[in-house]
Scaffold this motif. Structure first.
Motif, PDB file in Angstrom:
ATOM      1  N   THR A 142       0.847  -1.196   0.000  1.00  0.00           N
ATOM      2  CA  THR A 142       0.000   0.000   0.000  1.00  0.00           C
ATOM      3  C   THR A 142       0.881   1.244   0.000  1.00  0.00           C
ATOM      4  O   THR A 142       2.055   1.185   0.360  1.00  0.00           O
ATOM      5  CB  THR A 142      -0.919   0.022   1.230  1.00  0.00           C
ATOM      6  OG1 THR A 142      -0.127  -0.038   2.415  1.00  0.00           O
ATOM      7  CG2 THR A 142      -1.896  -1.141   1.210  1.00  0.00           C
ATOM      8  N   LYS A 143       0.274   2.346  -0.397  1.00  0.00           N
ATOM      9  CA  LYS A 143       0.987   3.623  -0.392  1.00  0.00           C
ATOM     10  C   LYS A 143       0.129   4.639   0.351  1.00  0.00           C
ATOM     11  O   LYS A 143      -1.025   4.876  -0.017  1.00  0.00           O
ATOM     12  CB  LYS A 143       1.249   4.076  -1.828  1.00  0.00           C
ATOM     13  CG  LYS A 143       2.191   5.249  -1.938  1.00  0.00           C
ATOM     14  CD  LYS A 143       2.542   5.486  -3.402  1.00  0.00           C
ATOM     15  CE  LYS A 143       3.577   6.557  -3.577  1.00  0.00           C
ATOM     16  NZ  LYS A 143       3.894   6.759  -4.995  1.00  0.00           N
ATOM     17  N   SER A 144       0.697   5.226   1.395  1.00  0.00           N
ATOM     18  CA  SER A 144      -0.049   6.176   2.224  1.00  0.00           C
ATOM     19  C   SER A 144      -0.152   7.532   1.530  1.00  0.00           C
ATOM     20  O   SER A 144       0.497   7.779   0.516  1.00  0.00           O
ATOM     21  CB  SER A 144       0.644   6.333   3.581  1.00  0.00           C
ATOM     22  OG  SER A 144       1.890   6.993   3.405  1.00  0.00           O
ATOM     23  N   ALA A 145      -0.943   8.413   2.118  1.00  0.00           N
ATOM     24  CA  ALA A 145      -1.108   9.765   1.576  1.00  0.00           C
ATOM     25  C   ALA A 145       0.215  10.528   1.591  1.00  0.00           C
ATOM     26  O   ALA A 145       0.439  11.419   0.771  1.00  0.00           O
ATOM     27  CB  ALA A 145      -2.159  10.520   2.378  1.00  0.00           C
ATOM     28  N   ILE A 156       2.529   3.644  -8.001  1.00  0.00           N
ATOM     29  CA  ILE A 156       1.080   3.701  -7.771  1.00  0.00           C
ATOM     30  C   ILE A 156       0.716   4.979  -7.020  1.00  0.00           C
ATOM     31  O   ILE A 156       1.545   5.575  -6.340  1.00  0.00           O
ATOM     32  CB  ILE A 156       0.554   2.455  -7.021  1.00  0.00           C
ATOM     33  CG1 ILE A 156       1.154   2.351  -5.618  1.00  0.00           C
ATOM     34  CG2 ILE A 156       0.769   1.202  -7.823  1.00  0.00           C
ATOM     35  CD1 ILE A 156       0.547   1.248  -4.768  1.00  0.00           C
ATOM     36  N   ASP A 157      -0.538   5.381  -7.143  1.00  0.00           N
ATOM     37  CA  ASP A 157      -1.041   6.572  -6.451  1.00  0.00           C
ATOM     38  C   ASP A 157      -1.355   6.245  -4.990  1.00  0.00           C
ATOM     39  O   ASP A 157      -1.599   5.082  -4.641  1.00  0.00           O
ATOM     40  CB  ASP A 157      -2.323   7.077  -7.129  1.00  0.00           C
ATOM     41  CG  ASP A 157      -2.072   7.576  -8.543  1.00  0.00           C
ATOM     42  OD1 ASP A 157      -0.955   8.068  -8.808  1.00  0.00           O
ATOM     43  OD2 ASP A 157      -2.998   7.478  -9.376  1.00  0.00           O
ATOM     44  N   SER A 158      -1.384   7.265  -4.160  1.00  0.00           N
ATOM     45  CA  SER A 158      -1.761   7.091  -2.759  1.00  0.00           C
ATOM     46  C   SER A 158      -3.174   6.524  -2.681  1.00  0.00           C
ATOM     47  O   SER A 158      -4.045   6.911  -3.447  1.00  0.00           O
ATOM     48  CB  SER A 158      -1.707   8.425  -2.026  1.00  0.00           C
ATOM     49  OG  SER A 158      -0.387   8.911  -2.003  1.00  0.00           O
ATOM     50  N   GLY A 159      -3.376   5.603  -1.746  1.00  0.00           N
ATOM     51  CA  GLY A 159      -4.681   4.978  -1.591  1.00  0.00           C
ATOM     52  C   GLY A 159      -4.870   3.752  -2.473  1.00  0.00           C
ATOM     53  O   GLY A 159      -5.791   2.979  -2.278  1.00  0.00           O
ATOM     54  N   HIS A 160      -4.002   3.583  -3.458  1.00  0.00           N
ATOM     55  CA  HIS A 160      -4.061   2.405  -4.315  1.00  0.00           C
ATOM     56  C   HIS A 160      -3.198   1.312  -3.692  1.00  0.00           C
ATOM     57  O   HIS A 160      -2.485   1.544  -2.720  1.00  0.00           O
ATOM     58  CB  HIS A 160      -3.565   2.740  -5.717  1.00  0.00           C
ATOM     59  CG  HIS A 160      -4.492   3.657  -6.470  1.00  0.00           C
ATOM     60  ND1 HIS A 160      -4.512   3.724  -7.834  1.00  0.00           N
ATOM     61  CD2 HIS A 160      -5.438   4.534  -6.055  1.00  0.00           C
ATOM     62  CE1 HIS A 160      -5.410   4.597  -8.226  1.00  0.00           C
ATOM     63  NE2 HIS A 160      -5.987   5.119  -7.147  1.00  0.00           N
ATOM     64  N   ALA A 161      -3.256   0.121  -4.255  1.00  0.00           N
ATOM     65  CA  ALA A 161      -2.497  -0.997  -3.701  1.00  0.00           C
ATOM     66  C   ALA A 161      -2.043  -1.940  -4.810  1.00  0.00           C
ATOM     67  O   ALA A 161      -2.559  -1.899  -5.929  1.00  0.00           O
ATOM     68  CB  ALA A 161      -3.355  -1.764  -2.699  1.00  0.00           C
TER      69      ALA A 161
END
Length: 192
Positions: free
Chosen positions: A40-43, A111-116
């Motif tokens: 995951t990627k955080s904000a 990947i963008d934040s909120g994506h996984a």
């Protein structure tokens, strides 16, 4: 030889749900996985790996057992268990099995934040049943070592669940239709 599949999802929940589905299929012996990691990627842009197996805890448990056993030989099982747990936890934390952590983190920076992303290392699978079980999930293949035909099958299953559901409904309706009785005309016998 194991096969790597890296998938991207628009939300974290779908990645975790697919991993759970794969783990349930593993319990049914439809797939054998070496590793299944959700990234995951955080904000704030921080990438986090969610391993299916906590190697630190596993190492601590194993170390406690072996430390206590060795401690019994020296008449101090509690000290042996404590040293064994610490050593096992350290060994577990430093151990990396399955997909390389650096590789996953590097790939996940895109990947963008909120994506996984979901990284799966597969030893064996009953392909048709696994693909059937994954219908309804929507994701994008980022990287894979699957054969081209298997990759295309996976891409079709993940690309458009609504379209796949429509195709399945049409096939079910076609199979449910009663067969049209055929008329058999007996060969004519001519009397001479």
């Amino acid at each position: 030889m194991s096969t790597l599949v890296a998938l991207a999802f628009n939300d974290e929940k779908t990645a975790f749900d697919m991993r759970e589905k794969l783990l349930s299929m593993q319990k049914e012996y439809l797939i054998e996985m070496e590793d299944a990691v959700v990234v995951t990627k955080s904000a704030e842009g921080k990438v986090k790996l969610h391993q299916a197996v906590n190697l630190t805890a596993t190492g601590a448990v194993g170390g406690t057992f072996w430390g206590m056993l060795i401690g019994m030989l020296f008449l101090n099982p509690l000290l042996g268990a404590a040293v064994g747990a610490g050593t096992g936890a350290l060994t577990g934390a430093l151990t990396d099995i399955g997909v390389d952590d650096k590789f996953m983190k590097d790939l996940a920076t895109s990947i963008d934040s909120g994506h996984a992303m979901l990284f799966v290392l597969v030893r064996r699978a009953t392909t048709d049943k696994v693909l059937e079980g994954l219908k309804g999930f929507q994701g994008t293949i980022i990287q894979t070592s699957l054969a081209k035909d298997q990759e295309e099958q996976l891409r079709q299953v993940l690309s458009a669940p609504a379209i796949q559901a429509h195709i399945d409904a049409q096939q079910a309706a076609a199979n449910a239709m009663p067969a049209v009785p055929s008329v058999v005309v007996p060969p004519s016998t001519s009397s001479q």
